[in-house]
Design a protein around this motif. Structure first.
Motif, PDB file in Angstrom:
ATOM      1  N   TRP A 142      -2.274  36.505  17.556  1.00 50.80           N
ATOM      2  CA  TRP A 142      -1.147  37.743  17.746  1.00 50.80           C
ATOM      3  C   TRP A 142      -0.128  38.177  16.650  1.00 50.80           C
ATOM      4  CZ3 TRP A 142      -0.649  34.486  22.640  1.00 50.80           C
ATOM      5  CH2 TRP A 142      -1.549  34.996  23.574  1.00 50.80           C
ATOM      6  N   SER A 185       6.177  36.216  21.399  1.00 53.94           N
ATOM      7  CA  SER A 185       6.919  37.381  21.412  1.00 53.94           C
ATOM      8  C   SER A 185       8.495  37.158  21.713  1.00 53.94           C
ATOM      9  CB  SER A 185       6.436  38.170  22.508  1.00 53.94           C
ATOM     10  OG  SER A 185       6.219  37.636  23.629  1.00 53.94           O
ATOM     11  N   LEU A 207       9.124  42.366  28.990  1.00 56.00           N
ATOM     12  CA  LEU A 207       7.466  42.626  29.311  1.00 56.00           C
ATOM     13  C   LEU A 207       6.667  43.607  28.078  1.00 56.00           C
ATOM     14  CD1 LEU A 207       7.656  43.081  33.146  1.00 56.00           C
ATOM     15  CD2 LEU A 207       6.743  41.117  31.875  1.00 56.00           C
ATOM     16  N   GLN A 208       7.498  44.534  27.665  1.00 55.76           N
ATOM     17  CA  GLN A 208       7.041  45.731  26.796  1.00 55.76           C
ATOM     18  C   GLN A 208       6.716  44.848  25.387  1.00 55.76           C
ATOM     19  OE1 GLN A 208       9.795  48.500  25.203  1.00 55.76           O
ATOM     20  NE2 GLN A 208       7.970  50.025  24.838  1.00 55.76           N
ATOM     21  N   SER A 209       7.802  43.999  25.034  1.00 55.43           N
ATOM     22  CA  SER A 209       7.265  43.441  23.665  1.00 55.43           C
ATOM     23  C   SER A 209       6.346  42.348  24.133  1.00 55.43           C
ATOM     24  CB  SER A 209       8.570  42.712  23.114  1.00 55.43           C
ATOM     25  OG  SER A 209       9.260  41.791  24.058  1.00 55.43           O
ATOM     26  N   TRP A 243       3.701  42.876  25.821  1.00 50.80           N
ATOM     27  CA  TRP A 243       2.613  43.552  25.814  1.00 50.80           C
ATOM     28  C   TRP A 243       2.186  44.106  24.317  1.00 50.80           C
ATOM     29  CZ3 TRP A 243      -1.775  44.605  27.913  1.00 50.80           C
ATOM     30  CH2 TRP A 243      -2.297  45.719  27.818  1.00 50.80           C
ATOM     31  N   LEU A 244       3.193  44.524  23.551  1.00 51.47           N
ATOM     32  CA  LEU A 244       2.900  44.780  22.200  1.00 51.47           C
ATOM     33  C   LEU A 244       2.288  43.649  21.491  1.00 51.47           C
ATOM     34  CD1 LEU A 244       5.926  47.158  21.528  1.00 51.47           C
ATOM     35  CD2 LEU A 244       3.654  47.650  21.681  1.00 51.47           C
ATOM     36  N   PHE A 299       0.825  41.091  22.559  1.00 50.94           N
ATOM     37  CA  PHE A 299      -0.560  40.823  23.056  1.00 50.94           C
ATOM     38  C   PHE A 299      -1.603  41.881  22.448  1.00 50.94           C
ATOM     39  CE2 PHE A 299      -4.105  41.529  26.319  1.00 50.94           C
ATOM     40  CZ  PHE A 299      -4.403  40.246  26.325  1.00 50.94           C
ATOM     41  N   LEU A 300      -1.049  43.177  22.363  1.00 51.83           N
ATOM     42  CA  LEU A 300      -2.099  43.932  21.710  1.00 51.83           C
ATOM     43  C   LEU A 300      -2.341  43.616  20.375  1.00 51.83           C
ATOM     44  CD1 LEU A 300      -0.715  47.593  23.076  1.00 51.83           C
ATOM     45  CD2 LEU A 300      -2.702  46.371  23.719  1.00 51.83           C
TER      46      LEU A 300
END
Lengths: 326, 899, 191
Positions: free
Chosen positions: A36, A282, C25-27, C29-30, C32-33
């Motif tokens: 990641w 994250s 969640l957005q972060s 997801w980002l 994760f991408l």
């Protein structure tokens, strides 16, 4: 039901499996984090770098096992053992597949909650015995955090218990044959997951060890295999919470027949382990007071609400409401 | 006192001083070049410009040179004024137009006044686009390197060399933009003080040539406060070490002793420390052994032997005392010749029991009449000669003061004085370098000199016995001397050991005492031979003859000789016999000599750079020198070796002494005359803000690499148990107490000029008082017991010559003579004879004269000296191959062989 | 009124929770991408790094265009070194040209800060783009002059310190440097 398997085999299997998985997760986590972060992670020792696990273990075993002269020696030695023992004990009630369970306790979930509460001692005692201000600060934070999140961890599970009518995990899994509890108990799932992360004090809730503030917090003074035990405890904790999430909300071993139940279970568990690691990759760490506030002021009301609403719906469904005489 | 407003801030200052001096004393940074506290102001460089205002309302002011303007009360000046600042910046810009791009290869770099002042004045960029002026350099001999391109024409070199030190062979040549400072042709600088040019020159025109051989920047030196070991004056020096060898000696300011300057013997004589033939390992019968083995061997020897110890006038008090403690009071002997021993005792008697005080060097500079009796000061006590050169200006300077010219205004006062000189009388065996400033000179044999002294004393006070058969000219001279001394405010009489004749010193004492009855400001200076001659004499002990007798009569069978070459103090036949009779000869020393070759056990002692110790100079001032570095693990101070031996031998008293401090305290307790020597420096546990005082500047470099070639793991730095100095750069960064200053440095002042910041007042005492403790103070009220034995007239004998010593600044001192640069300046051994004697023996200059002294025969080339009296011949003291018999004595001239 | 206010607070809280949850969640997801992004790692020993010319790596001593040693032993690099890992001894040849008798850098202490290069008045000491100097034995990290001196001018070609300095050395007498007048004849009578 097939022939019950000799419980000693199960115990042996579970122990062997878990003690392999825990260090294996070191490699797994480092690889995933690297993935990641657009890196490779350990990729030199062995195929895909898996032997880094071996290297790490050897390193941990060969490091000087140092007990600071100012520490409370007995407690200092016991503390890391506690975390490993309590987490391993919790696995007693986890059904890996039909029949593959060490003991199917009818108070399964309560047992798990009891054990995870015991785990808090490990941090408190370790931090206290180190006789170091950072360690003690970490321990105090850990104690407060674990006790707070313990409260609604239990509460968040009650919805599932209500739905299934049992504390036994085997029963709970079996009762999800129609529908995974994640659907009716979505809020329960979310809150349990958060509480679970906090229980294992993983990022973003690694306040007790926060290296940037506390220099590794409660285990500052630990080295060698004592440090290793804390580490193993942490990874076992991750595995435990993931396994529980799977059992409680995602149908445990249940799945289409083309794969054996154990495999389904392991797959699902690893998805959640992956989620843990994704969180680490994250999320930033919240402030300590924010963490407590979040727990008491937001999560606790939500879990209570979830419990009440679930209970009311159940009550209505069962028709018992009709029988209430006003 | 006057009130001076500097940038509107009032300051209380001494009136009469110049503004530059005052500003610097107040700690204000003001750039300057041509000014020097000892040389005064000439206003040549225009660098110290400031603004001076008429009154409070004057906003414009005018630019003046601060070094040329006296302070007046309620004066208002500005240093920070923008015009003054710009002026100073431009001045240095001009000075730099021809300065070469040399800093990287210039020895001055890092301790350069020009660098400091350029930064201070704010000049950064050379805007002058034209070509740089260049000069050819000169070879100025083994001491001083010449690089004329770097000159900024401040004239300080010639002002020091000619005007201050009386040199004749350095001057300014050509004119305008071509001015050149050098000699009229290549050649050795003659002055004995030429080394000071390296410190006086604000840039790198004159630099230390010996430092160039093993060049090190000042910031890389490990330095410690030290005391010069090469004569009896005890000048304060800073010794610097790098990579295990001594690199440089520089002056350490002491307002009472040497001030800003030291002589070339002191500055360049250090290289004996690095000599390849140094004793570096213990040896048993010429075989190298280890430290523990040698101590075991000595333990064994001491158990079964009757031991005597021979001390040394060049070893510290501590070493001599430790030897005395080891062998016992009655078995301790001074390692000096009979005569030297007696004269040192006599000197103590004169200084202690007589009424006349011995002045410090700086007090000699302020004397207004000087009478030198029997001393060739330039060669026996060079800095005293420099002080006398200043003293002869004192009388004429009184007229300068009457003409309202401030004493610091150098050009004006010199112009006013012209070549007038104050009274200075020099009575010596032959001509000396000070004769050029002498009012009258008198050359005679030592006994005749003494007779002159007695005659002067008799004129001053007729209770002193009269001198019979005095010639009328001599009587006239005596009267002239007596009158001059009587008319002076602070007369000083100078004599000493170098004539090796007791009557000379007695005569000098008589003169001083007789004068003292009339004038209480009279001073008497007696020079000694070695750096600790007086200290050794104050400690008490037997004569060298006693030691010889003890062995000859079997009272003892083993001798410990410490830092002493017996062959320099006794005739070789006697010493040979003595050493042969000893069962064991144990020698502690650092440099190789004849006695060591006869020793059974040789122990490597530390030189002054590797030792801590205390010396007593000729004025009775006890001064401490500090260890600069630890060279090897084996080499240690003599006293530490002796302590080890004492502890091994079970000496109860020595067992209690663990370090320098313990032994010094014991000296103070046990030696009546040395009471208080432990107080001259702060104790070893002295700390400032909990820190030691670092021997290394904070820019010290290379410490993780210098030993990496041997082993990449850095060793633990040595710890100093004997003083509060540390061997590293860690420690207190501010100013140390005066006796502990390892080097002078102040922010923005990297050169020696930073000493300004360490003084109470520029050119005055160091903050907290100049270091050192005077142990001999005369009682002015005690009555003088005149010496009464007047010597007879000297009559030359047929075929005999009266052999006396003559001294050489380079060569007479044994240690400095081992220095390679000094060695180049040492003349070949010779015998100095008078023209009449040369004629009598039919010899030309350079031909060989053969003579016998005490049955030992010598053949030496002669040097004819027209000032030497008839019947007297002089031999250079301390040279290789010189008779070690006691002079003066008769030498028998052999009939000329080739006739 | 009180009720309205409470309602507003609850609404607001909901909003905060929703948006912050969304951002979390957005972060995630980002992050994760990033699984599908190209990896930036350079696989070092197989794949070499391209270093800029001014990279501060291994230290060398260079020579001037005439192939004379540039180092004049001025000690400025040693003084500038914050870890004191440079030591040297200056000496002179028979013509007055200075050079280091020994020059030692203890690379086990060096932090490659480049201050030595900055301090060097002759461009002698230079840091070059090479970092491959690992050793198993720490002693081998001590470089002596023969290990440091290269046969080239390094990054600054053409500079020759002695051509601008005022010192006379072999082959360059007084007045022969750049921007210098010939030596004055002080005995001349010309004004």
């Amino acid at each position: 039901m097939t022939e019950p398997i000799n419980p000693w085999f199960i115990i042996g299997g579970v122990l062997a499996g878990l003690l392999t998985v825990a260090p294996g997760l070191i490699w797994f986590e480092r690889r995933l984090l690297a993935l990641w972060q657009d890196r490779y992670g350990p990729n030199r020792a062995g195929p895909f770098g898996v032997l880094v696990v071996l290297a790490d273990t050897i390193k941990l075993f060969f490091k000087e096992d140092w007990i600071p002269p100012f520490a409370d020696k007995a407690v200092f030695v016991i503390a890391p053992a506690i975390v490993a023992i309590t987490v391993l004990m919790s696995f007693v009630i986890v059904p890996f597949a039909p029949g593959v369970i060490v003991v199917d306790l009818n108070i399964g979930i309560l047992f798990f909650l009891a054990m995870s509460s015991m785990g808090a001692y490990s941090i408190i005692l370790g931090g206290w015995a180190s006789n170091n201000k950072y360690a003690l600060l970490g321990a105090m934070r850990g104690a407060a955090q674990l006790i707070s999140y313990e409260v609604f961890m239990g509460l968040s599970l009650m919805g599932v218990v209500l739905l299934s009518g049992s504390f036994s995990l085997q029963d709970i899994v079996n009762s999800q044959k129609g529908m995974w509890y994640v659907v009716p108990q979505f809020i329960g799932f979310v809150t349990f997951l958060i509480a679970g992360i906090a229980e294992t004090h993983r990022l973003p809730f690694d306040i007790p060890e926060a290296e940037s503030e506390l220099i590794a917090g409660f285990h500052s003074e630990y080295s060698s295999m004592k440090f290793g035990l804390f580490f193993v405890g942490e990874y076992l904790g991750i595995t435990l919470i993931s396994a529980l999430v799977v059992c409680l909300f995602f149908g445990g071993w249940l799945g289409p027949d083309f794969l054996p139940p154990l495999v389904w279970f392991i797959l699902k568990t690893f998805v959640f382990i992956g989620l843990f690691i994704l969180l680490r990759a994250s999320m930033p760490r919240p402030r300590y007071d924010q963490l407590m506030e979040f727990g008491w002021k937001i999560i606790l009301p939500i879990t209570l609400l979830n419990l009440v609403v679930t209970a009311v719906i159940l009550l209505v469904q069962s028709g018992a409401v009709m029988n209430i005489k006003f | 006192m006057a009130t001076l407003y500097i940038d509107n801030q009032p300051h209380e200052v001494h009136s009469g001083n110049n503004l530059l001096e005052v500003c610097l004393s107040l700690g204000i940074d003001l750039p300057y070049f041509c000014w020097h506290p000892s040389l005064g102001s000439v206003g040549a460089c225009r660098q110290c410009a400031i603004k001076v205002y008429k009154d409070e309302n004057d906003k414009k002011g005018k630019l003046i040179m601060s070094c040329m303007e006296p302070v007046t009360n309620n004066q208002r000046i500005s240093i920070t004024d923008i015009e003054a600042k710009e002026f100073r910046e431009q001045v240095i810009g001009w000075l730099m137009t021809n300065h070469p791009h040399d800093c990287a290869v210039c020895d001055e770099g890092g301790s350069c006044h020009l660098q400091d002042m350029t930064v201070m004045a704010g000049h950064t960029y050379r805007q002058f686009r034209y070509k740089k002026r260049t000069y050819k350099n000169q070879n100025l001999g083994p001491f001083i390197n010449h690089e004329m391109n770097r000159c900024i024409q401040c004239y300080k070199c010639v002002r020091f060399y000619k005007d201050y030190a009386g040199g004749k062979d350095l001057d300014a040549f050509a004119s305008k933009n071509k001015v050149y400072f050098g000699r009229h042709e290549d050649g050795v600088l003659e002055s004995e003080f030429s080394g000071n040019l390296a410190e006086v020159c604000p840039t790198g025109v004159f630099t230390d040539k010996t430092l160039k051989q093993h060049y090190t920047r000042k910031w890389d030196l490990t330095m410690a406060p030290s005391i010069c070991q090469h004569c009896s004056l005890g000048c304060n020096i800073i010794a610097g070490e790098r990579y295990g060898s001594l690199r440089m000696i520089s002056n350490r300011y002491n307002g009472d002793v040497n001030g800003y300057f030291i002589c070339d013997r002191g500055r360049f004589g250090y290289e004996f420390v690095n000599a390849p033939d140094r004793i570096r390992e213990p040896m048993l019968n010429n075989k190298v052994i280890g430290k523990t083995e040698v101590l075991e061997e000595i333990k064994r020897l001491l158990k079964e032997a009757k031991v005597i110890g021979i001390g040394s006038p060049r070893a510290s008090l501590q070493s001599n005392f430790a030897l005395k403690a080891l062998v016992g009071k009655n078995n301790f002997y001074h390692g000096v010749s009979e005569n030297e021993h007696d004269m040192a005792d006599l000197a103590i008697k004169i200084l202690k029991e007589g009424p006349v005080r011995t002045p410090t060097l700086s007090e000699v500079e302020k004397s207004d009449a000087v009478f030198i009796l029997g001393e060739d000061l330039t060669n026996t006590a060079p800095m005293l000669a420099l002080a006398v050169r200043q003293a002869v200006r004192v009388q004429p300077m009184k007229d300068v003061a009457k003409a309202n010219i401030p004493d610091w205004n150098d050009a004006a006062s010199r112009e006013f004085i012209q070549d007038k000189l104050g009274p200075m009388f020099s009575a010596t065996i032959h001509a000396t370098k000070l004769d050029d400033i002498a009012t009258q000179t008198y050359y005679a044999s030592p006994d005749e000199l003494a007779r002159l002294g007695f005659a002067v004393a008799h004129i001053l006070d007729n209770t002193v016995p009269d001198v019979s058969n005095l010639s009328p000219e001599l009587n006239k001279l005596a009267e002239q001397i007596a009158n001059s001394l009587l008319n002076a405010e602070r007369p000083v009489i100078i004599s000493g050991l170098s004539s090796a004749t007791e009557t000379v010193m007695r005569a000098a004492a008589n003169v001083a005492w007789a004068l003292h009855k009339k004038n209480k400001n009279t001073g008497l200076v007696l020079t000694m031979v070695e750096c600790n001659s007086l200290g050794l004499a104050m400690m008490g002990g037997g004569r060298l003859d006693g030691a010889f007798n003890a062995i000859l009569h079997n009272h003892a069978d083993t001798v410990i000789v410490m830092e002493n070459d017996l062959y320099r103090h006794g005739s070789s036949a006697t010493v040979d016999k003595f050493l042969k009779m000893c069962k064991q000869v144990i020698v502690l020393d650092h440099s190789n000599h004849a006695t060591i070759k006869k020793a059974h056990v040789v122990i490597p002692a530390g030189t002054f750079a590797e030792s801590d110790g205390t010396l007593v100079n000729n004025e009775g001032r006890a001064q401490r020198f500090f260890q600069v570095y630890e060279s090897t693990e084996v080499i240690q101070e003599s006293w530490r070796w002796l302590l080890n031996m004492g502890v091994n031998a079970g000496n109860e008293r020595m067992n209690k002494w663990k370090n320098f401090e313990d032994i010094t305290r014991a000296i103070s307790e046990e030696e009546e005359m040395l009471k208080g020597v432990e107080t001259i420096t702060p104790p070893a546990n002295f700390r400032i803000a909990g820190q030691r005082i670092p021997r290394e500047p904070h820019r010290y470099s290379g410490r993780t690499a210098m030993n990496a070639g041997i082993n990449v793991s850095e060793p633990k730095p040595p710890e100093d148990p004997d003083s509060s100095l540390s061997y590293t750069m860690e420690g207190y960064r501010g100013q140390a107490p005066a006796s502990l200053i390892p080097f002078f440095w102040s922010p923005g002042w990297n050169s020696v000029q930073s000493v300004n910041k360490y003084q109470e007042e520029v050119g005055g005492h160091l903050r907290g008082g100049d270091p050192g403790l005077r142990l001999l103070e005369a009682d002015p009220n005690s009555s003088a017991n005149y010496f009464t034995s007047v010597p007879e007239v000297f009559h030359p004998l047929e075929d005999h010559i009266w052999m006396v010593w003559t001294y050489h600044i380079f060569g007479s001192d044994n240690l400095s003579a081992r220095s390679s640069s000094i060695a180049q300046r040492i003349p070949k051994p010779y015998v100095m004879v008078s023209p009449k004697d040369a004629e009598q023996y039919k010899l030309q200059d350079g031909q060989v004269l053969s003579f016998t002294i005490e049955k030992q025969s010598y053949s030496l080339p002669i040097k004819i000296n027209s000032t030497l009296p008839h019947g007297v011949a002089a031999l250079p003291y301390g040279f290789e191959g010189m008779p070690a018999t006691e002079l003066p004595c008769w030498g028998i001239v052999k009939p000329v062989a080739n006739k | 009124m009180g009720n309205l206010k409470l309602g507003f607070v609850i609404w607001n809280l909901k909003f905060v929770i929703l948006t912050s949850m969304f951002s979390i969640l957005q972060s995630m997801w980002l992050v994760f991408l990033h699984m599908f992004h190209k990896r930036e790692t350079i696989q070092y020993p197989e794949e070499k790094v391209k270093l800029p010319a001014r990279w501060r790596g291994r230290i060398v001593l260079t020579r001037d265009p005439d192939m004379g040693e540039r180092c004049v032993g001025c000690y400025l690099c040693a003084a500038a070194c914050p870890v004191d890992c440079i030591s040297l001894q200056a000496t002179e040849d028979e013509n007055g040209r200075r050079y280091p008798e020994f020059f030692r850098i203890n690379f086990s202490r060096c932090i490659f800060c480049g201050y030595c290069e900055e301090a060097c008045p002759t461009y002698a000491i230079q840091l070059i783009p090479d970092f491959e100097m690992g050793e198993y034995n720490r002693q081998n990290l001590v470089y002596e002059k023969e290990d440091l001196l290269i046969n080239g001018e390094g990054k600054y070609p053409g500079y020759n310190y002695y051509k601008v300095a005022g010192m006379a050395i072999g082959g360059k007498d007084k007045g022969q440097a750049e921007n210098e007048e010939p030596p004055l004849d002080i005995k001349s009578l010309e004004p």
